[in-house]
Structures are given as structure tokens and as C-alpha cells.
Design a protein around this motif. Structure first.
Motif, mmCIF file in Angstrom:
data_model
loop_
_atom_site.group_PDB
_atom_site.id
_atom_site.type_symbol
_atom_site.label_atom_id
_atom_site.label_comp_id
_atom_site.label_asym_id
_atom_site.label_seq_id
_atom_site.Cartn_x
_atom_site.Cartn_y
_atom_site.Cartn_z
ATOM 1 N N VAL A 204 44.642 -13.273 -8.195
ATOM 2 C CA VAL A 204 45.807 -12.765 -7.457
ATOM 3 C C VAL A 204 46.073 -11.311 -7.830
ATOM 4 C CG1 VAL A 204 48.304 -12.971 -7.211
ATOM 5 C CG2 VAL A 204 46.880 -15.008 -7.125
ATOM 6 N N THR A 205 46.036 -11.028 -9.126
ATOM 7 C CA THR A 205 46.265 -9.652 -9.578
ATOM 8 C C THR A 205 45.255 -8.698 -8.970
ATOM 9 O OG1 THR A 205 47.164 -10.452 -11.682
ATOM 10 C CG2 THR A 205 46.402 -8.178 -11.606
ATOM 11 N N ALA A 206 43.988 -9.084 -9.000
ATOM 12 C CA ALA A 206 42.933 -8.212 -8.483
ATOM 13 C C ALA A 206 43.068 -7.986 -6.984
ATOM 14 C CB ALA A 206 41.570 -8.813 -8.802
ATOM 15 N N LEU A 207 43.389 -9.027 -6.243
ATOM 16 C CA LEU A 207 43.520 -8.887 -4.797
ATOM 17 C C LEU A 207 44.658 -7.929 -4.445
ATOM 18 C CD1 LEU A 207 42.962 -12.560 -3.526
ATOM 19 C CD2 LEU A 207 41.324 -10.683 -3.672
ATOM 20 N N LEU A 208 45.764 -8.025 -5.165
ATOM 21 C CA LEU A 208 46.887 -7.127 -4.874
ATOM 22 C C LEU A 208 46.597 -5.702 -5.335
ATOM 23 C CD1 LEU A 208 49.542 -7.840 -3.437
ATOM 24 C CD2 LEU A 208 48.298 -9.829 -4.223
ATOM 25 N N ILE A 209 45.946 -5.559 -6.483
ATOM 26 C CA ILE A 209 45.574 -4.217 -6.949
ATOM 27 C C ILE A 209 44.630 -3.553 -5.959
ATOM 28 C CG2 ILE A 209 44.240 -2.965 -8.690
ATOM 29 C CD1 ILE A 209 46.945 -3.511 -9.714
ATOM 30 N N ALA A 210 43.654 -4.322 -5.467
ATOM 31 C CA ALA A 210 42.692 -3.769 -4.510
ATOM 32 C C ALA A 210 43.336 -3.518 -3.152
ATOM 33 C CB ALA A 210 41.504 -4.720 -4.359
ATOM 34 N N GLY A 211 44.144 -4.488 -2.689
ATOM 35 C CA GLY A 211 44.712 -4.365 -1.363
ATOM 36 C C GLY A 211 45.801 -3.319 -1.248
ATOM 37 N N ALA A 212 46.657 -3.211 -2.252
ATOM 38 C CA ALA A 212 47.772 -2.256 -2.197
ATOM 39 C C ALA A 212 47.436 -0.958 -2.936
ATOM 40 C CB ALA A 212 49.026 -2.892 -2.792
ATOM 41 N N GLY A 213 47.085 -1.079 -4.229
ATOM 42 C CA GLY A 213 46.803 0.113 -5.018
ATOM 43 C C GLY A 213 45.496 0.776 -4.645
ATOM 44 N N GLY A 214 44.426 -0.029 -4.507
ATOM 45 C CA GLY A 214 43.112 0.540 -4.208
ATOM 46 C C GLY A 214 43.064 1.228 -2.867
ATOM 47 N N SER A 215 43.687 0.633 -1.856
ATOM 48 C CA SER A 215 43.694 1.266 -0.541
ATOM 49 C C SER A 215 44.438 2.599 -0.567
ATOM 50 C CB SER A 215 44.328 0.329 0.483
ATOM 51 O OG SER A 215 45.656 -0.002 0.106
ATOM 52 N N ALA A 216 45.530 2.672 -1.341
ATOM 53 C CA ALA A 216 46.274 3.928 -1.455
ATOM 54 C C ALA A 216 45.446 4.988 -2.184
ATOM 55 C CB ALA A 216 47.589 3.691 -2.189
ATOM 56 N N ILE A 217 44.739 4.580 -3.242
ATOM 57 C CA ILE A 217 43.865 5.518 -3.964
ATOM 58 C C ILE A 217 42.772 6.042 -3.044
ATOM 59 C CG2 ILE A 217 42.129 5.669 -5.797
ATOM 60 C CD1 ILE A 217 43.838 3.703 -7.408
ATOM 61 N N LEU B 207 34.570 -8.712 -2.329
ATOM 62 C CA LEU B 207 33.271 -9.353 -2.556
ATOM 63 C C LEU B 207 32.838 -9.236 -4.006
ATOM 64 C CD1 LEU B 207 31.365 -8.175 0.664
ATOM 65 C CD2 LEU B 207 32.345 -10.420 0.211
ATOM 66 N N LEU B 208 32.981 -8.044 -4.574
ATOM 67 C CA LEU B 208 32.587 -7.842 -5.966
ATOM 68 C C LEU B 208 33.453 -8.663 -6.913
ATOM 69 C CD1 LEU B 208 31.873 -3.998 -6.116
ATOM 70 C CD2 LEU B 208 30.218 -5.862 -6.266
ATOM 71 N N LEU B 209 34.745 -8.771 -6.599
ATOM 72 C CA LEU B 209 35.652 -9.497 -7.487
ATOM 73 C C LEU B 209 35.257 -10.958 -7.603
ATOM 74 C CD1 LEU B 209 39.150 -8.060 -6.486
ATOM 75 C CD2 LEU B 209 37.795 -7.531 -8.501
ATOM 76 N N PHE C 129 38.533 -6.392 -13.346
ATOM 77 C CA PHE C 129 38.833 -6.342 -11.915
ATOM 78 C C PHE C 129 39.564 -5.047 -11.555
ATOM 79 C CE2 PHE C 129 39.016 -11.268 -11.650
ATOM 80 C CZ PHE C 129 37.637 -11.303 -11.811
ATOM 81 N N GLY C 130 40.473 -4.603 -12.423
ATOM 82 C CA GLY C 130 41.150 -3.337 -12.179
ATOM 83 C C GLY C 130 40.184 -2.167 -12.175
ATOM 84 N N PHE C 131 39.212 -2.192 -13.093
ATOM 85 C CA PHE C 131 38.188 -1.143 -13.140
ATOM 86 C C PHE C 131 37.364 -1.138 -11.854
ATOM 87 C CE2 PHE C 131 33.837 0.197 -14.179
ATOM 88 C CZ PHE C 131 34.076 1.461 -14.692
ATOM 89 N N ILE C 132 36.949 -2.320 -11.418
ATOM 90 C CA ILE C 132 36.148 -2.413 -10.202
ATOM 91 C C ILE C 132 36.932 -1.914 -8.990
ATOM 92 C CG2 ILE C 132 35.066 -4.041 -8.590
ATOM 93 C CD1 ILE C 132 34.286 -5.732 -11.009
ATOM 94 N N ALA C 133 38.192 -2.333 -8.884
ATOM 95 C CA ALA C 133 39.021 -1.906 -7.748
ATOM 96 C C ALA C 133 39.186 -0.392 -7.733
ATOM 97 C CB ALA C 133 40.385 -2.593 -7.810
ATOM 98 N N GLY C 134 39.419 0.201 -8.914
ATOM 99 C CA GLY C 134 39.592 1.647 -8.980
ATOM 100 C C GLY C 134 38.316 2.402 -8.647
#
Length: 243
Positions: A81-94, A221-223, A186-191
Motif C-alpha cells: 500500500v505504501t509503495a503504490l501511494l508513493i509511486a502513484g502520488a509522489g512518483g508521478s509528481a516527481i 510492475l517492478l514493485l 520500494f521507495g527507492f525504486i519509485a524515486g
């Protein structure tokens, strides 16, 4: 993408470190992910508790509902859940931020001036994603367990004492460690994925939108693949409690 990950890892230990940028990115990622993550964690914990409660009731092992729910939430649901939200909200903004800088030639201008875009822009964002993922993982674990407790006790007539007392029956401290390790990875991968797609948009403004979509899909996919690998290694290396 792998080369960017290696360059970012090396740049973490170089000076000067962009402290202000790091703090700003932490605040931004946290502000866009805390509320959605908490709201998603509640139904995750509820579904797990309801499903496991029904299964353990059929098997006559209702006393282990709490332990099984905690294992499922902490080991799997919480970091995912954490990774999906980090990727979907934070990663897309980055990705959108770096992509817009790229098409405005700001990245090229930084390189001409001798400023490393990786050290100046990528490193603070990746570290911020890792830190916020680590902290959000703890929040999701607590919210998920509380949600599972509430729905098990209220909807399935579970015993509050048995639910809480069974926590230590199957769960152990390494379960929490692997959950936090997963969140950081997961945070590293998303970033990294978001930064890579953001630094390589194609086709102007439309390319930035396409890059954001690609970043989210690739990260998802990577997550799931990395989660499978880490879970397999953990189950092989750390013996289950009581064995």
C-alpha cells in the motif's frame, strides 16, 4: 534506469548535500500521500481480517485470527500500500516536475554550468521517497491492524482479548524488519523510475504526460516483482516462529 540508480547511490555520499531540497521534497511527498494512504489502509486491514476470520472459523482456529491478520498486514499489505501511494502520488509528481524542467532546457543549462542534475535534483527526491515510505509503512501497519481489529470484533463477533493476545503467537520482530526494508526498497525504486522517466521525456509537453503514465506502470510492475523476491528470500532465511 539501472545506471541512474547507481549514479544516484554514488551521489548520495558526495557533498554538498541539498538539505533544503530534501526537506521540501519530504514535506511535499508526505502532504500528498498521508491521507490517501491512511484511507486505503483501513479497507485493506478490514478485508484481510474478514477473510482470515472466516477462514479460521471454518478451520476452528479463531484464536489465531489476530496473529494471521498481523502477519498479512505487516509483511505484505503495509509495504505494498505504501509503495503504490508513493509511486502513484509522489512518483508521478516527481516525474512531472523533472519532465517539465527537461523540456524547458533547465536540466541542460545545469549541466552546462557544471551542476550535476542527479546530485542537485534526483538525490533529494529519491531519499525523500525512501524516508516517507519508511514512515508511512509504520502508519499503514498501525491503521491496518486497528481496522482489522475493529471489523473482526464488530462484524464477526471476535473476542478482543483473543485477537490481541494472539499477536505474539505467529508474529516476530523480523516480520517488522522485512516490512520496513521492503518500504525503503520500494521507495527507492519509485524515486528512481520517476526520475528516469522525468529526465527522458519525448515529444514536448505531451511526452511529459506519457512519461508520468509510464513511470507509474513501470513502478507497479517492478514493485510486485521485487516484493516476490524479497518475500521468498525472507521465508527461506528466517525460520517461522515455533520451528
Amino acid at each position: 534506469m539501472f545506471a541512474l540508480g547507481l549514479d544516484t547511490t554514488r551521489a548520495v555520499f558526495r557533498r554538498p548535500f541539498q538539505v533544503r531540497e530534501f526537506i521540501q521534497q519530504c514535506w511535499f511527498i508526505a502532504s500528498v500521500t498521508i491521507l490517501p494512504t491512511a484511507l486505503v489502509a483501513i479497507p485493506f486491514g478490514a478485508v484481510i481480517a474478514l477473510q482470515l476470520g472466516s477462514l479460521t472459523k471454518q478451520l476452528g482456529a479463531q484464536s489465531f485470527t489476530g496473529a494471521a491478520s498481523v502477519l498479512a498486514v505487516i509483511q505484505q499489505a503495509s509495504p505494498i500500500v505504501t509503495a503504490l501511494l508513493i509511486a502513484g502520488a509522489g512518483g508521478s509528481a516527481i516525474c512531472a516536475d523533472l519532465g517539465s524542467r527537461k523540456i524547458r532546457d533547465e536540466i541542460d543549462a545545469m549541466e552546462v554550468l557544471g551542476v550535476s542534475p542527479i546530485q542537485r535534483l534526483v538525490v533529494p527526491r529519491v531519499l525523500a521517497a525512501m524516508l516517507i515510505a519508511l514512515l508511512l509503512n509504520g502508519m499503514v501497519s498501525v491503521v491496518g491492524v486497528l481496522g482489522g481489529y475493529f471489523f473482526n470484533v464488530i462484524l464477526q463477533d471476535g473476542t478482543p482479548g483473543a485477537y490481541l493476545a494472539s499477536f505474539s503467537a505467529l508474529a516476530q520482530l523480523p516480520d517488522l524488519w522485512i516490512s520496513e526494508i521492503k518500504a525503503v526498497v520500494f521507495g527507492f525504486i519509485a524515486g528512481i523510475v520517476a526520475a528516469h522517466r522525468g529526465l527522458n521525456p519525448k515529444g514536448g509537453p505531451k511526452g511529459v504526460g506519457d512519461a508520468v503514465n509510464q513511470a507509474v506502470v513501470i513502478t507497479f510492475l517492478l514493485l510486485f516483482f521485487v516484493n516476490f523476491v524479497l518475500t521468498t528470500l525472507y521465508l527461506q532465511l528466517v525460520p517461522a516462529k515455533g520451528m
